[in-house]
Design an enzyme around this catalytic site. Structure first.
Site: not given
Ligand code: PAF
Length: 286
Positions: A152, A41, A65
């Site tokens: 990423g 990150h 998600q």
């Molecule tokens: O990659 C992630 O951490 C998540 O899928 C994101 C892009 C922040 C969406 O919630």
């Protein structure tokens, strides 16, 4: 680069902040995350810092998600540590909304869905996952008025889907992919790695080793999906506690999955459960 990072929790406040920045002629870089920040990150935040005048990081574990049996409740969270890391990388704003802020009408929401690409690979084993990702990223792009958004390449399918989404919706934000960051021993960095036991962590190294074996075979001239897949599979399956969800070889742009011969441009993608922790990884073969 240490700065005082402002925390914003309210959607309207973020939108006003972004509007003011735009009016002042500043470019905005957004790094969407689910928090529990690691060096992967931080490499995105540093890239945003280099490219944009204003850097916004979002920290939101997005419930839509996750499937009903997935790890939403146990997903690691540490707001204070995230804030300190954001400060150390020059983040101007850390956006930490609540679920109600981003989903004011609950599950009765407006959804963004990228067809076909969203239903293969991870989408096949995680139905609805990419609809949740595309929806929340759309909201974040909209609220932050980002000129650039950074993702990423570890989540390669996610990145490809978000590029397609931005293109299909005529979204003004440039979607920027950044290289996958690995631990010194090759394990792809992931917030979920902390949930691996010591044994599982060493078993998880087989993902990278499997990819490297397939890469070496490809470099030696093999173009057979079966042989390349077996090379990775044998190494991963040799470890107990590993359950392969998929190993696929695909076109790096369209994600079209090859079933027989592999052309000269290709990427191998895989998802494997190590104990109860689901990990993904990928490697360009060319
Ligand atoms: O990659 C992630 O951490 C998540 O899928 C994101 C892009 C922040 C969406 O919630």
């Amino acid at each position: 680069m240490n700065v005082q990072t402002r925390i914003i929790r309210d959607a309207k406040e973020l939108s006003t902040f972004a509007h003011e920045a735009q009016k002042a002629g500043k470019t905005i870089g957004l790094v969407p995350t689910m928090g529990y920040l690691h060096d992967g990150h931080l490499s995105l935040i540093r890239a945003a810092r280099q490219k944009a005048d204003v850097v916004i990081v979002s920290d939101f574990v997005n419930p839509t998600q996750f499937g009903p049996t997935e790890d939403y409740a146990t997903y690691p969270r540490d707001e204070q540590a995230d804030l300190e890391k954001c400060q150390s990388c020059g983040t101007d704003v850390l956006f930490i909304p609540t679920v109600e802020t981003l989903y004011p009408n609950g599950q009765d929401s407006t959804w963004v869905e990228v067809s076909k690409m969203g239903n293969i690979l991870c989408g096949a084993t995680r139905p609805g996952h990419f609809r949740g990702v595309a929806t929340v990223v759309t909201k974040l792009l909209w609220l932050s008025r980002a000129d650039y958004a950074f993702f990423g390449e570890k989540d390669y399918q996610q990145l490809t889907i978000l590029r397609r989404m931005a293109q299909d919706l005529g979204c003004p934000t440039e979607i920027i992919g950044m290289p996958l960051v690995r631990e010194a021993d090759g394990l792809a960095m992931s917030s979920r790695n902390v949930r691996l036991s010591e044994d599982e962590r060493s078993q998880a190294l087989s993902l990278n080793q499997g990819l490297r074996a397939a890469h070496a075979l490809f470099q030696n001239g093999s173009r057979s999906v079966k042989d390349l897949t077996h090379a990775a599979q044998n190494i991963i399956q040799a470890q107990k506690n590993t359950a392969i969800q998929y190993i696929s070889i695909a076109d790096p742009d369209s994600l079209e999955i090859f079933t027989d011969a592999v052309p000269d441009r290709a990427i191998m993608l895989l998802a494997v459960k190590v104990g109860s922790v689901r990990l993904i990884d990928n490697m360009r073969l060319d």
